[in-house]
Design an enzyme around this catalytic site. Structure first.
Site, PDB file in Angstrom:
ATOM      1  N   ASP A  14     -34.344 -25.406  32.822  1.00 17.59           N
ATOM      2  CA  ASP A  14     -34.017 -26.429  31.820  1.00 17.59           C
ATOM      3  C   ASP A  14     -34.415 -27.835  32.253  1.00 17.59           C
ATOM      4  O   ASP A  14     -33.794 -28.820  31.839  1.00 17.59           O
ATOM      5  CB  ASP A  14     -32.514 -26.399  31.471  1.00 17.59           C
ATOM      6  CG  ASP A  14     -32.087 -25.041  30.952  1.00 17.59           C
ATOM      7  OD1 ASP A  14     -32.928 -24.366  30.326  1.00 17.59           O
ATOM      8  OD2 ASP A  14     -30.927 -24.661  31.170  1.00 17.59           O
ATOM      9  N   LYS A  17     -39.464 -28.237  30.666  1.00 13.25           N
ATOM     10  CA  LYS A  17     -40.822 -27.661  30.692  1.00 13.25           C
ATOM     11  C   LYS A  17     -41.449 -27.648  29.306  1.00 13.25           C
ATOM     12  O   LYS A  17     -42.634 -27.922  29.146  1.00 13.25           O
ATOM     13  CB  LYS A  17     -40.764 -26.230  31.265  1.00 13.25           C
ATOM     14  CG  LYS A  17     -40.260 -26.193  32.702  1.00 13.25           C
ATOM     15  CD  LYS A  17     -40.044 -24.778  33.200  1.00 13.25           C
ATOM     16  CE  LYS A  17     -38.880 -24.071  32.571  1.00 13.25           C
ATOM     17  NZ  LYS A  17     -37.548 -24.594  32.926  1.00 13.25           N
TER      18      LYS A  17
HETATM   19  P1  GDP Z   1     -36.872 -26.240  29.575  1.00 13.25           P
HETATM   20  O1  GDP Z   1     -36.178 -24.921  29.549  1.00 13.25           O
HETATM   21  O2  GDP Z   1     -37.321 -26.614  30.948  1.00 13.25           O
HETATM   22  O3  GDP Z   1     -37.977 -26.352  28.568  1.00 13.25           O
HETATM   23  O4  GDP Z   1     -35.755 -27.313  29.168  1.00 13.25           O
HETATM   24  P2  GDP Z   1     -34.715 -27.174  27.941  1.00 13.25           P
HETATM   25  O5  GDP Z   1     -35.445 -27.375  26.674  1.00 13.25           O
HETATM   26  O6  GDP Z   1     -33.894 -25.957  28.082  1.00 13.25           O
HETATM   27  O7  GDP Z   1     -33.720 -28.371  28.281  1.00 13.25           O
HETATM   28  C1  GDP Z   1     -34.173 -29.682  28.374  1.00 13.25           C
HETATM   29  C2  GDP Z   1     -33.383 -30.515  27.342  1.00 13.25           C
HETATM   30  O8  GDP Z   1     -33.558 -31.887  27.628  1.00 13.25           O
HETATM   31  C3  GDP Z   1     -33.905 -30.329  25.926  1.00 13.25           C
HETATM   32  O9  GDP Z   1     -32.828 -30.459  25.042  1.00 13.25           O
HETATM   33  C4  GDP Z   1     -34.881 -31.484  25.775  1.00 13.25           C
HETATM   34  O10 GDP Z   1     -35.044 -31.872  24.436  1.00 13.25           O
HETATM   35  C5  GDP Z   1     -34.195 -32.553  26.553  1.00 13.25           C
HETATM   36  N1  GDP Z   1     -35.075 -33.553  27.183  1.00 13.25           N
HETATM   37  C6  GDP Z   1     -36.298 -33.373  27.744  1.00 13.25           C
HETATM   38  N2  GDP Z   1     -36.722 -34.511  28.314  1.00 13.25           N
HETATM   39  C7  GDP Z   1     -35.753 -35.423  28.113  1.00 13.25           C
HETATM   40  C8  GDP Z   1     -35.596 -36.781  28.516  1.00 13.25           C
HETATM   41  O11 GDP Z   1     -36.427 -37.380  29.179  1.00 13.25           O
HETATM   42  N3  GDP Z   1     -34.435 -37.399  28.124  1.00 13.25           N
HETATM   43  C9  GDP Z   1     -33.470 -36.768  27.414  1.00 13.25           C
HETATM   44  N4  GDP Z   1     -32.385 -37.454  27.091  1.00 13.25           N
HETATM   45  N5  GDP Z   1     -33.589 -35.487  27.038  1.00 13.25           N
HETATM   46  C10 GDP Z   1     -34.714 -34.820  27.397  1.00 13.25           C
HETATM   47  P1  IMO Z   2     -35.607 -21.964  31.106  1.00 10.31           P
HETATM   48  O1  IMO Z   2     -36.992 -21.382  31.068  1.00 10.31           O
HETATM   49  C1  IMO Z   2     -31.682 -22.057  32.961  1.00 10.31           C
HETATM   50  C2  IMO Z   2     -30.175 -18.309  34.611  1.00 10.31           C
HETATM   51  C3  IMO Z   2     -28.980 -17.684  33.915  1.00 10.31           C
HETATM   52  C4  IMO Z   2     -28.340 -16.958  35.076  1.00 10.31           C
HETATM   53  C5  IMO Z   2     -29.539 -16.481  35.891  1.00 10.31           C
HETATM   54  C6  IMO Z   2     -29.956 -15.056  35.584  1.00 10.31           C
HETATM   55  O2  IMO Z   2     -35.088 -22.376  29.777  1.00 10.31           O
HETATM   56  O3  IMO Z   2     -35.518 -23.038  32.138  1.00 10.31           O
HETATM   57  P2  IMO Z   2     -31.110 -13.789  33.566  1.00 10.31           P
HETATM   58  O4  IMO Z   2     -30.889 -13.868  32.086  1.00 10.31           O
HETATM   59  O5  IMO Z   2     -32.480 -14.158  33.985  1.00 10.31           O
HETATM   60  O6  IMO Z   2     -30.658 -12.495  34.141  1.00 10.31           O
HETATM   61  O7  IMO Z   2     -30.115 -14.898  34.186  1.00 10.31           O
HETATM   62  O8  IMO Z   2     -30.597 -17.368  35.559  1.00 10.31           O
HETATM   63  N1  IMO Z   2     -31.320 -18.586  33.710  1.00 10.31           N
HETATM   64  C7  IMO Z   2     -31.667 -19.802  33.310  1.00 10.31           C
HETATM   65  N2  IMO Z   2     -31.070 -20.992  33.501  1.00 10.31           N
HETATM   66  N3  IMO Z   2     -32.847 -21.990  32.276  1.00 10.31           N
HETATM   67  C8  IMO Z   2     -33.466 -20.814  32.097  1.00 10.31           C
HETATM   68  O9  IMO Z   2     -34.693 -20.725  31.528  1.00 10.31           O
HETATM   69  C9  IMO Z   2     -32.862 -19.637  32.580  1.00 10.31           C
HETATM   70  N4  IMO Z   2     -33.182 -18.327  32.561  1.00 10.31           N
HETATM   71  C10 IMO Z   2     -32.235 -17.696  33.269  1.00 10.31           C
HETATM   72  O10 IMO Z   2     -28.144 -18.667  33.368  1.00 10.31           O
HETATM   73  O11 IMO Z   2     -27.633 -17.876  35.875  1.00 10.31           O
HETATM   74 MG    MG Z   3     -34.367 -24.076  28.890  1.00  9.43          MG
END
Ligand code: GDP
Ligand code: IMO
Ligand code: MG
Length: 421
Positions: A14, A17
């Site tokens: 999270d 990416k």
């Molecule tokens: P990913 O799994 O790595 O793609 O990340 P996620 O989408 O799960 O979580 C990142 C969250 O942070 C999302 O809700 C994005 O919209 C938000 N986000 C990304 N970059 C920024 C930033 O620079 N500032 C803020 N406030 N939010 C961001």
């Molecule tokens: P993105 O791509 C954050 C975490 C789960 C759990 C552990 C194992 O959005 O960054 P799984 O479902 O793989 O068996 O879960 O990994 N987890 C993540 N946490 N972002 C993710 O993906 C995750 N994918 C799995 O919360 O702790």
């Molecule tokens: Mg994510």
């Protein structure tokens, strides 16, 4: 030959990416996911709209881009076809721009049940899995029992599905776990029919031909390096190699053909699910990071655990990935703290260390360096030099500790809220 660049997360997932891949996509013709599956939730914001992608690469919104689901990915046809429906309802047509590797493994309905049964049996020791069937699907892959996307078009698909399902039902009979897969199984076969219209490709040949022909490819990671099955905080990890090395095996690209490796990190740290997190905050500061950063899971909606930036862990994952450029996300969320802290070492029962240790647990105490915060709204700034001085000191301290330049700074969720250096 044009080398393939990689984008991946350096923390517990999270990191942002989805946003970064979307921002970088105009520089690439091909975006390819190399591992993970629908446990991922990659968010994108632009033109006032928000999207979350689980299986589909984050290049999908840029016209003319080819998006490949690589062999290292595990695919749930129900979730993939739902994603396709949602995007197409919003006006896209994915038929020609989405390709799926024949060697990608399928997540069966019973994989999801096995995931849930295994977590329930673990009780307090549960991983906190997203319960998408990821672990069981990868176990069948390495156990050499798996079903692959290419099998969908083979004559014996149903027989092979049934054989694997029976095997799973046998394992499930050992658990005290009640379930009913009829409805999900129905949706699963509908999903299989729906994804048949996409080209199932020999992705390793396709990707290497792109590389030979000087066509730029960007490999998109899921999860983060601290969730890597080998080097993450085992057993609280996912079941794939989330590192740059995973881009080689998850797409069939030789190490010598990788170019830039972009490592993404948040200006602080978050984690969802169980497992060690040395800099986790349980106080008002942690609550503030969660509220301001809207730290709730994009896949499961669970609140994310929040804490200060951990340089011990970050330096470790920079090393493991051979990071050539860093990208710092969510900098805006730190605005308004009088002081910001970063962990520069750990105190452990075996002494102090600046090196990420084998055992990371509740006895691992971070040693913090405290830095001056900033109060100015940085979300409208697009030029590094205009950023508050104390913010720039924060950036430059991280760079000097990691020995890698921070080339992109994100100051908000939108595509536009990005500073290129
Ligand atoms: P990913 O799994 O790595 O793609 O990340 P996620 O989408 O799960 O979580 C990142 C969250 O942070 C999302 O809700 C994005 O919209 C938000 N986000 C990304 N970059 C920024 C930033 O620079 N500032 C803020 N406030 N939010 C961001
Ligand atoms: P993105 O791509 C954050 C975490 C789960 C759990 C552990 C194992 O959005 O960054 P799984 O479902 O793989 O068996 O879960 O990994 N987890 C993540 N946490 N972002 C993710 O993906 C995750 N994918 C799995 O919360 O702790
Ligand atoms: Mg994510």
């Amino acid at each position: 030959m044009k080398k393939t660049d990689v984008v991946l997360g350096l923390q517990w997932g999270d990191e942002g990416k989805g946003k970064v891949v979307d921002v970088l996509t105009p520089g690439y013709k091909v975006i390819a996911r190399f591992q993970g599956g629908p446990n991922a939730g990659h968010s994108l914001h632009f033109n006032g709209e928000s999207y979350v992608l689980h299986t589909i690469p984050s290049g999908i919104f840029r016209e003319g881009t080819v998006n490949i689901i690589g062999n290292g990915v595990v695919v749930d046809p129900v979730i993939l076809s739902q994603e396709v429906d949602e995007l197409e309802a919003a006006g896209a047509n994915l038929t020609d721009c989405l390709k799926i590797s024949k060697k990608a493994h399928l997540i069966l309905p019973t994989h999801r049940i096995l995931d849930a049964a295994s977590e329930a049996a673990k009780g307090k020791a549960k991983i906190g899995s997203t319960l998408k069937g990821i672990g069981p699907a990868y176990m069948d892959k390495t156990g050499r029992n798996g079903l692959r996307v290419g099998d969908i078009i083979s004559g014996e698909f149903i027989e092979r599905y049934n054989r694997l399902k029976e095997k799973h039902l046998g394992i499930l009979s050992q658990y005290d776990y009640r379930f009913d897969i009829t409805q999900y199984e129905e949706q699963w076969f509908e999903g299989i029919e729906k994804i048949r219209r996409f080209e199932f490709i020999d992705s390793e040949h396709v990707v290497n031909k792109f590389i030979d022909d000087d066509i730029s490819v960007l490999a998109e990671g899921a999860q983060g390096a601290l969730l890597d099955v080998d080097f993450g905080t085992y057993p609280f990890v996912t079941s794939s190699n989330t590192l740059s090395a995973g881009a080689c095996t998850g797409l069939g690209i030789a190490p010598s053909r990788l170019g830039e490796v972009y490592g993404i990190f948040k200006a602080y740290c978050t984690r969802v699910g169980s497992g060690p997190f040395p800099t986790e905050l349980f106080d008002a500061d942690g609550e503030r990071l969660r509220e301001v950063g809207r730290e709730f899971g994009a896949t499961t909606g669970r609140p994310r655990r929040c804490g200060w930036l951990d340089l011990v862990a970050l330096k470790y994952t920079v090393m493991l990935n051979g990071i050539t450029s860093l990208i710092m996300m969510k900098s805006d969320v730190l605005t308004g703290f009088d002081k910001v802290k970063v962990a520069v070492a750990y105190n452990t029962p075996h002494g102090a260390t600046a090196r990420f240790p084998y055992e990371v647990d509740e006895n691992t105490e971070p040693v913090y360096m405290e830095m001056e915060g900033w109060s100015e709204d940085i979300s409208k700034i697009r030029n590094y030099e205009r950023l508050p001085e104390s913010f720039r000191r924060y950036v430059e301290f991280i760079e000097s500790e990691c020995g890698v330049p921070i080339r992109i700074i994100s100051v908000g969720p939108d595509r536009e809220e990005t500073i290129m250096r």
